[in-house]
Design an enzyme around this catalytic site. Structure first.
Site, short mmCIF file in Angstrom:
data_model
loop_
_atom_site.label_atom_id
_atom_site.label_comp_id
_atom_site.label_asym_id
_atom_site.label_seq_id
_atom_site.Cartn_x
_atom_site.Cartn_y
_atom_site.Cartn_z
N GLU A 213 36.84 41.06 22.91
CA GLU A 213 38.24 41.25 23.27
C GLU A 213 38.48 42.09 24.52
OE1 GLU A 213 40.41 42.54 19.84
OE2 GLU A 213 40.03 40.68 18.78
N ASN B 138 39.02 35.12 19.22
CA ASN B 138 39.48 35.91 18.08
C ASN B 138 40.97 35.62 17.96
OD1 ASN B 138 36.95 37.04 18.16
ND2 ASN B 138 37.64 39.13 18.54
N ARG C 53 28.05 38.04 12.17
CA ARG C 53 28.38 38.60 13.49
C ARG C 53 28.42 40.12 13.39
NH1 ARG C 53 33.95 39.02 16.78
NH2 ARG C 53 32.99 40.20 18.46
N TYR D 152 44.53 36.08 15.48
CA TYR D 152 45.20 36.64 14.31
C TYR D 152 46.66 36.22 14.19
CZ TYR D 152 41.17 39.71 13.66
OH TYR D 152 39.90 40.17 13.44
N GLU E 204 36.61 35.56 15.28
CA GLU E 204 37.31 36.41 14.30
C GLU E 204 38.61 35.74 13.89
OE1 GLU E 204 38.28 40.49 15.35
OE2 GLU E 204 36.28 40.82 16.17
N HIS F 207 31.41 46.21 21.41
CA HIS F 207 32.61 46.13 20.56
C HIS F 207 33.26 47.52 20.56
CE1 HIS F 207 34.54 43.68 17.14
NE2 HIS F 207 35.30 44.78 17.28
C1 PNW Z 1 40.24 42.89 16.41
N1 PNW Z 1 46.25 41.68 18.25
O1 PNW Z 1 41.22 43.63 17.06
C2 PNW Z 1 38.92 43.60 16.56
O2 PNW Z 1 37.95 42.81 17.17
C3 PNW Z 1 38.40 44.20 15.29
O3 PNW Z 1 37.52 45.23 15.59
C4 PNW Z 1 39.56 44.64 14.43
O4 PNW Z 1 39.16 45.37 13.32
C5 PNW Z 1 40.31 43.39 14.02
O5 PNW Z 1 40.65 42.60 15.13
C6 PNW Z 1 41.57 43.67 13.20
O6 PNW Z 1 42.47 44.44 13.96
C7 PNW Z 1 42.47 43.13 17.31
O7 PNW Z 1 47.15 42.48 18.60
C8 PNW Z 1 43.41 43.98 17.82
O8 PNW Z 1 46.47 40.45 18.18
C9 PNW Z 1 44.68 43.50 18.14
C10 PNW Z 1 44.98 42.17 17.93
C11 PNW Z 1 44.04 41.33 17.40
C12 PNW Z 1 42.79 41.81 17.09
#
Ligand code: PNW
Length: 505
Positions: free
Chosen positions: A186, A329, A96, A331, A398, A141
């Site tokens: 995002e 995505n 990706r 996390y 992601e 992005h």
């Molecule tokens: C993503 N959150 O950003 C982005 O798509 C990437 O470019 C970035 O490097 C990666 O995650 C790691 O940060 C995020 O607050 C920003 O949950 C914030 C969040 C999650 C992903």
């Protein structure tokens, strides 16, 4: 007898921390992701123009944790062949990547196409094709040409046309080799973090206002580009097109507290539903609770027109159903502790509009303040997506974890292990239709306002060396084994020696 053996077996498995499922279903695919501005560098080379991150890092370097920027980053503009070698080592099915709008269209508009931008992505796509690695390509992005930001960026409705022209060019130039597209990476981060806050470039802190102007434009731009692909390009190029929505999943801090449970649902509608509901729900449009809350707050602020309004019927229809797959995505998970105004909320703001107090006091640590490790939250999010949006096909675009760049990155491996395990649980136990998984990220890269201080890579990148050497971390070998066997590796060598269970006892 067999019954008891099974029960005792299962108990023993849980005792040892072993997963119920380890093997992915047939056809499930694995890849890794990057983004243009985070890896390419060559910020002003061969006709590329300035983007909003160049502008932010050059004019306000103090806003980046370690003062770094994307001028050189991982130098992938010059070293993309090394990137491909790493992908080959890992054995991924797909890669990706994202396209740099300012490299392809320096004015942001279609009046001048930069030949070097087209050449660079052709070279990269051809190098991937030679290795049978499928490209999964994101159009946007976060690296908006500054020339378009000067006209208001995503707060300007004319961006719908500019984005459509840019996408049209990309489909025409590259679409013969691309079977999967992502319009936006995002939307929440684009709108809330960049137009409602200063967390992302262009850092227009128009809280409670700019964020909603942005979402109106972005969702329409997404829909127009979907229709363009669907009607003009899909018949000849046969690909699919989706959007990648990020989630901080909200859970009640006390699951027995009915008010917290209700507020967590509202928070999830504000966060994930803000962009998912207009596209993936049956009725379309923004979630009713968002319209309701923002209208109430706006009235209290003495406004004649609410800061967020529902789309009209034309746009509800035009936006609904415009994604072949739900790209997620994911996390982290945060908690809701009760009703009220979050102490960190500005006025007005998206966070104040929710009407709930949040906390990050949950789960395990990473190197990023916002990234709490809560694997079960992922399972809950995926089940919620299945039930809220009529069982869509889901692609994890992601998922990953940050540290400070350790080569023996046991914490990252454990994160992958535990999050992948939750994916298997929802696939087999709940029938959630997850098609593939993307690890963020191939190599340590420019982590936006955190610079290089928070690292998410499977490869370590030494940014003090002009050659930008990349070194495989232990997680690269873990991921390589996962790709080869389609099974979550259980080997002891991937476990933190301090935590290894002495199975011989
Ligand atoms: C993503 N959150 O950003 C982005 O798509 C990437 O470019 C970035 O490097 C990666 O995650 C790691 O940060 C995020 O607050 C920003 O949950 C914030 C969040 C999650 C992903």
């Amino acid at each position: 007898m067999a019954y008891w053996t099974t029960i005792i077996g299962l108990l023993a498995l849980t005792q040892l921390g072993l997963a119920k499922y380890t093997k992915f279903p047939e056809g499930f695919t694995f890849g890794v992701a990057t983004a243009s501005h985070q890896i390419e560098g060559a910020w002003n080379v061969s006709g590329k123009s300035e983007n909003v991150w160049d502008r932010l890092t050059h004019t306000r370097p103090w806003m980046i944790a370690d003062g770094t920027n994307g001028d050189i980053a991982c130098d992938s503009y010059n070293r993309y062949r090394e990137d491909v070698e790493e992908l080959v080592y890992l054995g991924v099915d797909f890669y990706r990547l994202s396209l740099s709008w300012a490299r392809i269209l320096p004015t942001g508009r279609i009046d001048y196409v930069n030949p070097d931008g087209i050449r660079y992505y052709n070279d990269l796509l051809n190098a991937l094709a030679e290795q049978n690695i499928e490209p999964l390509v994101t159009l946007f992005h976060w690296d908006l040409p500054q020339a378009l930001q000067d006209l208001g960026g995503w707060a300007n409705p004319r961006m719908i046309d500019y984005f459509q022209d840019y996408a049209d060019l990309c489909f025409r130039e590259f679409g013969d080799r691309i079977k999967s597209w992502i319009t936006f990476n995002e939307p929440y981060e684009i709108c809330e973090d960049a137009y409602g806050d200063e967390k992302k470039a262009p850092a227009i802190d128009s809280h409670g206002v700019g964020n909603y102007l942005c979402s109106d434009t972005l969702l329409k731009a997404h829909a127009e580009v979907f229709h363009l692909y669907n009607e003009t390009y899909r018949p000849v190029q046969n690909g699919n097109i989706m959007i990648s929505i990020n989630s901080i999943w909200y859970e009640p801090s006390d699951p027995a507290d009915a008010e917290q449970v209700a507020l967590a649902e509202i928070a999830n509608q504000f966060k994930f539903g803000w962009f998912a509901h207009p596209i993936f729900s049956e009725e379309g449009g923004y979630p009713a609770i968002m319209i309701e809350n923002v209208a109430r707050q706006s009235a209290a602020e003495g406004l004649r027109i609410p800061r967020l309004q529902q789309f009209d019927d034309y746009w509800i229809d035009r936006i609904r159903g415009t994604s072949d797959i739900l790209g997620i995505n994911h996390y982290t998970t945060h908690l809701i502790t009760g009703p009220g105004v979050d102490p960190i909320a500005k006025s007005p703001s998206w966070l104040k509009d929710i009407g709930a107090v949040t906390t990050m006091e949950v789960g395990g640590d990473s190197a990023s303040e916002w990234l709490r490790i809560v694997p079960t939250g992922f399972a809950n999010l995926l089940r919620w997506c299945k039930s809220s949006y009529n069982d869509p096909p889901i692609f994890i675009t992601e998922n990953g974890c940050s540290d400070r760049g350790e080569l023996e990155d046991y914490n990252r491996i454990k994160y992958f292990n535990d999050y992948l395990t939750e994916i298997l649980n929802v696939i087999y136990d709940d029938g959630v239709n997850v098609l593939g998984y993307t690890a963020w990220t191939l190599m340590d890269n420019f982590e936006w306002r955190a610079g290089f201080s928070e690292r998410f890579g499977l490869y370590y990148v030494n940014i003090t060396d002009p050659e930008r050497p990349r070194t495989a971390k232990l997680s690269a070998d873990y991921y390589k084994q996962l790709c080869a066997t389609r099974e979550i590796p259980q080997d002891d060598r991937f476990k933190d020696p301090a935590l290894r269970v002495r199975t011989e006892l």
